[in-house]
Design a protein around this motif. Structure first.
Motif, PDB file in Angstrom:
ATOM      1  N   ILE A 105       0.833  -1.212   0.000  1.00 41.96           N
ATOM      2  CA  ILE A 105       0.000   0.000   0.000  1.00 41.96           C
ATOM      3  C   ILE A 105       0.863   1.255   0.000  1.00 41.96           C
ATOM      4  N   ILE A 106       1.930   1.227   0.833  1.00 44.92           N
ATOM      5  CA  ILE A 106       2.839   2.380   0.888  1.00 44.92           C
ATOM      6  C   ILE A 106       3.517   2.601  -0.465  1.00 44.92           C
ATOM      7  N   ALA A 107       3.929   1.479  -1.072  1.00 46.69           N
ATOM      8  CA  ALA A 107       4.572   1.583  -2.391  1.00 46.69           C
ATOM      9  C   ALA A 107       3.601   2.155  -3.421  1.00 46.69           C
ATOM     10  N   LEU A 108       2.332   1.716  -3.356  1.00 47.77           N
ATOM     11  CA  LEU A 108       1.329   2.226  -4.292  1.00 47.77           C
ATOM     12  C   LEU A 108       1.044   3.699  -4.034  1.00 47.77           C
ATOM     13  N   LYS A 109       1.017   4.089  -2.752  1.00 44.79           N
ATOM     14  CA  LYS A 109       0.787   5.505  -2.435  1.00 44.79           C
ATOM     15  C   LYS A 109       1.914   6.378  -2.972  1.00 44.79           C
ATOM     16  N   LYS A 110       3.145   5.845  -2.917  1.00 43.51           N
ATOM     17  CA  LYS A 110       4.290   6.619  -3.410  1.00 43.51           C
ATOM     18  C   LYS A 110       4.187   6.878  -4.904  1.00 43.51           C
ATOM     19  N   THR A 111       3.591   5.932  -5.632  1.00 44.29           N
ATOM     20  CA  THR A 111       3.497   6.067  -7.092  1.00 44.29           C
ATOM     21  C   THR A 111       2.119   6.574  -7.531  1.00 44.29           C
ATOM     22  N   TYR A 175       1.162  11.856   1.922  1.00 46.56           N
ATOM     23  CA  TYR A 175       1.676  11.701   3.283  1.00 46.56           C
ATOM     24  C   TYR A 175       1.595  10.223   3.663  1.00 46.56           C
ATOM     25  N   ILE A 176       2.771   9.592   3.878  1.00 47.01           N
ATOM     26  CA  ILE A 176       2.815   8.142   4.139  1.00 47.01           C
ATOM     27  C   ILE A 176       3.707   7.813   5.337  1.00 47.01           C
ATOM     28  N   GLU A 177       3.926   8.776   6.202  1.00 46.88           N
ATOM     29  CA  GLU A 177       4.835   8.535   7.328  1.00 46.88           C
ATOM     30  C   GLU A 177       4.212   7.655   8.409  1.00 46.88           C
ATOM     31  N   LEU A 178       2.894   7.732   8.590  1.00 46.82           N
ATOM     32  CA  LEU A 178       2.225   6.916   9.605  1.00 46.82           C
ATOM     33  C   LEU A 178       1.652   5.657   8.962  1.00 46.82           C
ATOM     34  N   THR A 179       1.950   4.489   9.562  1.00 50.61           N
ATOM     35  CA  THR A 179       1.529   3.216   8.965  1.00 50.61           C
ATOM     36  C   THR A 179       0.674   2.382   9.926  1.00 50.61           C
ATOM     37  N   ASP A 180       0.027   3.038  10.903  1.00 50.87           N
ATOM     38  CA  ASP A 180      -0.878   2.295  11.777  1.00 50.87           C
ATOM     39  C   ASP A 180      -2.167   1.991  11.011  1.00 50.87           C
ATOM     40  N   GLU A 181      -3.034   1.172  11.638  1.00 54.80           N
ATOM     41  CA  GLU A 181      -4.252   0.727  10.952  1.00 54.80           C
ATOM     42  C   GLU A 181      -5.129   1.901  10.518  1.00 54.80           C
TER      43      GLU A 181
END
Length: 240
Positions: A105-111, A175-181
């Motif tokens: 998900i983080i990788a997809l958000k980055k792109t 913004y992808i710094e927080l990865t909690d649920e």
């Protein structure tokens, strides 16, 4: 030997015989008592042995029952241990899967192409600056519960009319710094606004503090409208 002496001797012999008979009878009586006592003791011992045998039988039965229960508990504990081990392994696999999904998900958000979202935020900003609140309302999600994003035109005007004189979107990025649920499932942008607030007068009192004069950093949660296919603003926060 005279007659008197003979009588005396006869009396003595008779007394002796009587004494012997009495002694013999006593011995017989005592023997009978001993036999009776022995029989009573034997009977008592027999009763004691029977009682002990019964107790031993009951104890053996109880011991077998306890042994069966112990075996059952042992088997249950082993089954629970195996089930616990299985659950721990499944949880470990699930955590790995969740971690992998978060990374994806983080990788997809980055792109993620944020241009359509930027455009929505920009149009909302321009509508607020132009005090065109009907137009601004179109860019706010109907699912929002954010009090800074009223879903009614009148409320939106009351909230922003004396709050903002001019507002411009300067920049926005994922913004992808927080990865909690809570945050991993959100599409959030960190946006920078340049705001000019109106001067407070008797007729125009600034009562809201959504923005400050100058540069404002806001965290905007976006939501895709599945019916229109358009992005909309769900939350406008001063922190993630």
């Amino acid at each position: 030997m005279d007659i008197n002496m003979k009588k005396f001797i006869i009396v003595i012999v008779f007394v002796f015989l009587i004494a012997i008979l009495i002694s013999f009878n006593y011995l017989l009586w005592d023997r009978e008592k001993q036999i009776e006592s022995y029989q009573n003791m034997k009977q008592s011992n027999n009763l004691t042995i029977d009682t002990l045998s019964e107790k031993m039988t009951n104890l053996d039965k109880l011991n077998k029952e306890l042994a069966t229960k112990v075996e059952t508990l042992t088997n249950d504990n082993e089954a629970m241990r195996q089930h616990s081990t299985k659950l721990n392994n499944e949880n470990a696999e699930l955590r790995k899967e969740i971690s992998a999904r978060k990374a994806l998900i983080i990788a997809l958000k980055k792109t993620l192409n944020i241009s359509p979202m930027n455009m929505v935020i920009k149009k909302w900003t321009e509508a607020i600056a132009a005090r065109n609140y009907e137009s601004a309302l179109n860019f706010i999600s109907k699912d929002t519960s954010d009090k800074t994003l009223p879903k009614d035109v009148k409320e939106l005007k009351e909230l922003y009319y004396n709050e903002i004189k001019d507002i411009k979107l300067k920049a926005a990025e994922p913004y992808i710094e927080l990865t909690d649920e809570e945050h991993i499932k959100k599409i959030q942008l960190k946006a920078v606004f340049e705001v000019v607030k109106p001067e407070s007068t008797e007729d125009n009192k600034v009562t809201q503090n959504i923005f400050v004069n100058g540069t404002n950093e806001k965290y905007i949660t976006m939501e895709l409208n599945l019916y229109s296919g358009e992005w909309q603003i769900l939350e406008l926060k001063g922190e993630p």
